[in-house]
Design a protein around this motif. Structure first.
Motif, short mmCIF file in Angstrom:
data_model
loop_
_atom_site.label_atom_id
_atom_site.label_comp_id
_atom_site.label_asym_id
_atom_site.label_seq_id
_atom_site.Cartn_x
_atom_site.Cartn_y
_atom_site.Cartn_z
N UNK A 133 0.82 -1.09 0.00
CA UNK A 133 0.06 0.01 0.03
C UNK A 133 0.89 1.35 0.08
N UNK A 134 1.92 1.42 -0.84
CA UNK A 134 2.82 2.54 -0.78
C UNK A 134 1.76 3.79 -1.31
N UNK A 135 0.73 3.77 -1.65
CA UNK A 135 -0.23 4.64 -1.97
C UNK A 135 -0.89 5.25 -0.80
N UNK A 136 -1.04 4.43 0.07
CA UNK A 136 -1.73 4.63 1.32
C UNK A 136 -0.74 4.74 2.43
N UNK A 137 0.38 5.32 2.49
CA UNK A 137 1.33 5.47 3.27
C UNK A 137 2.09 7.01 3.22
N UNK A 138 2.26 7.36 4.25
CA UNK A 138 2.42 8.74 4.53
C UNK A 138 3.25 9.23 5.65
N UNK A 139 4.03 10.46 5.76
CA UNK A 139 4.63 10.78 6.82
C UNK A 139 3.80 11.85 7.75
N UNK A 140 3.72 11.84 9.25
CA UNK A 140 3.00 12.69 9.85
C UNK A 140 4.14 13.26 11.03
N UNK A 149 1.64 21.56 20.85
CA UNK A 149 2.21 22.00 19.78
C UNK A 149 1.37 21.89 18.66
N UNK A 150 1.12 23.02 17.93
CA UNK A 150 -0.13 23.03 16.64
C UNK A 150 0.51 22.33 15.53
N UNK A 151 1.63 22.36 15.03
CA UNK A 151 1.91 21.91 13.93
C UNK A 151 2.06 20.66 13.48
N UNK A 152 1.57 20.12 12.38
CA UNK A 152 2.02 18.71 11.92
C UNK A 152 2.56 19.09 10.48
N UNK A 153 3.96 18.14 10.19
CA UNK A 153 4.14 18.33 8.77
C UNK A 153 3.84 16.96 8.04
N UNK A 170 -7.38 16.17 6.76
CA UNK A 170 -8.32 16.19 7.39
C UNK A 170 -8.21 15.93 8.66
N UNK A 171 -7.71 14.66 9.03
CA UNK A 171 -7.21 13.98 10.39
C UNK A 171 -6.55 15.02 11.08
N UNK A 172 -5.59 15.51 10.53
CA UNK A 172 -4.63 16.43 11.41
C UNK A 172 -5.44 17.68 11.95
N UNK A 173 -5.98 18.19 11.01
CA UNK A 173 -6.96 19.52 11.28
C UNK A 173 -8.11 18.94 12.31
N UNK A 178 -2.52 22.56 12.71
CA UNK A 178 -2.24 23.14 11.35
C UNK A 178 -1.36 22.21 10.72
N UNK A 179 -1.84 21.74 9.47
CA UNK A 179 -1.13 20.82 8.62
C UNK A 179 -0.34 21.48 7.45
N UNK A 180 0.92 21.23 7.41
CA UNK A 180 1.87 21.56 6.12
C UNK A 180 2.37 20.64 5.19
#
Length: 191
Positions: A133-140, A149-153, A170-173, A178-180
């Motif tokens: 599932x490389x298409x459903x894999x991400x860094x947070x 702390x408000x930030x997620x990269x 959307x999950x991070x929000x 705040x998601x960047x």
């Protein structure tokens, strides 16, 4: 995609902070550590203490505290994460440990489950390569302390899909963050 259940791997500082924010946001949290005693003796007491401090500061209520604690379900069995819609991993920064865990989770979790790593130094693409599932894999990347702390990269791997990016943001929000989005590279954009 609708997220109802979030799996959290690891009960160190980042894992327990992430479990806190996910449970506080109203998600059912499957909180995994290979030692149940660590969850019972360190992670849950930490979350409870931080929630109590929040009440004292007027940031949350006793009702918030009880609801958050009720959303936390601890386990030392990786198979229990099979019902998670989204998994956030905060295991030690050792490629072999993370890859072995993801390879196992890939067999356990349903196809729709998204995997996210809180790694700060390892390649998201390389971590995803041991899964189907490389298409459903991400860094947070969360910042410490997570609940303050408000930030997620958000870090996309080479094959991360736009849908995964959208769902993760959307999950991070929903966690009150705040998601960047940043390019895949070691370390944080802030440093």
């Amino acid at each position: 995609m609708e997220i109802k259940t979030v799996g959290i791997l690891g009960s160190g500082q980042m894992g327990r902070g992430t479990a806190y924010v996910a449970a506080f946001a109203g998600y059912k949290v499957l909180f995994y550590n290979h030692r149940l005693s660590t969850l019972e003796e360190k992670a849950l007491p930490y979350i409870e203490k931080e929630l109590t401090k929040g009440i004292e500061r007027g940031k949350n209520t006793e009702e918030d505290k009880q609801r958050t604690l009720a959303n936390l379900h601890i386990t030392d069995k990786l198979e229990d994460l099979a019902e998670a819609d989204f998994i956030i991993e905060s295991l030690p920064e050792v490629l072999e440990i993370k890859q072995a865990t993801y390879a196992e989770l890939d067999k356990i979790c349903p196809e729709h489950t998204i995997f996210a790593s809180n790694t700060t130094s390892l390649s998201i693409t390389e971590l995803a390569s041991v899964t189907d599932r490389p298409d459903r894999f991400i860094g947070m990347h969360f910042f410490n302390p997570v609940h303050k702390m408000k930030l997620i990269e958000m870090v996309n791997g080479l094959e991360t899909s736009p849908e995964t990016t959208k769902t993760t943001k959307e999950l991070g929000i929903s966690f009150g963050k705040e998601v960047i989005t940043v390019k895949e590279s070691p370390g944080f954009v802030t440093s």
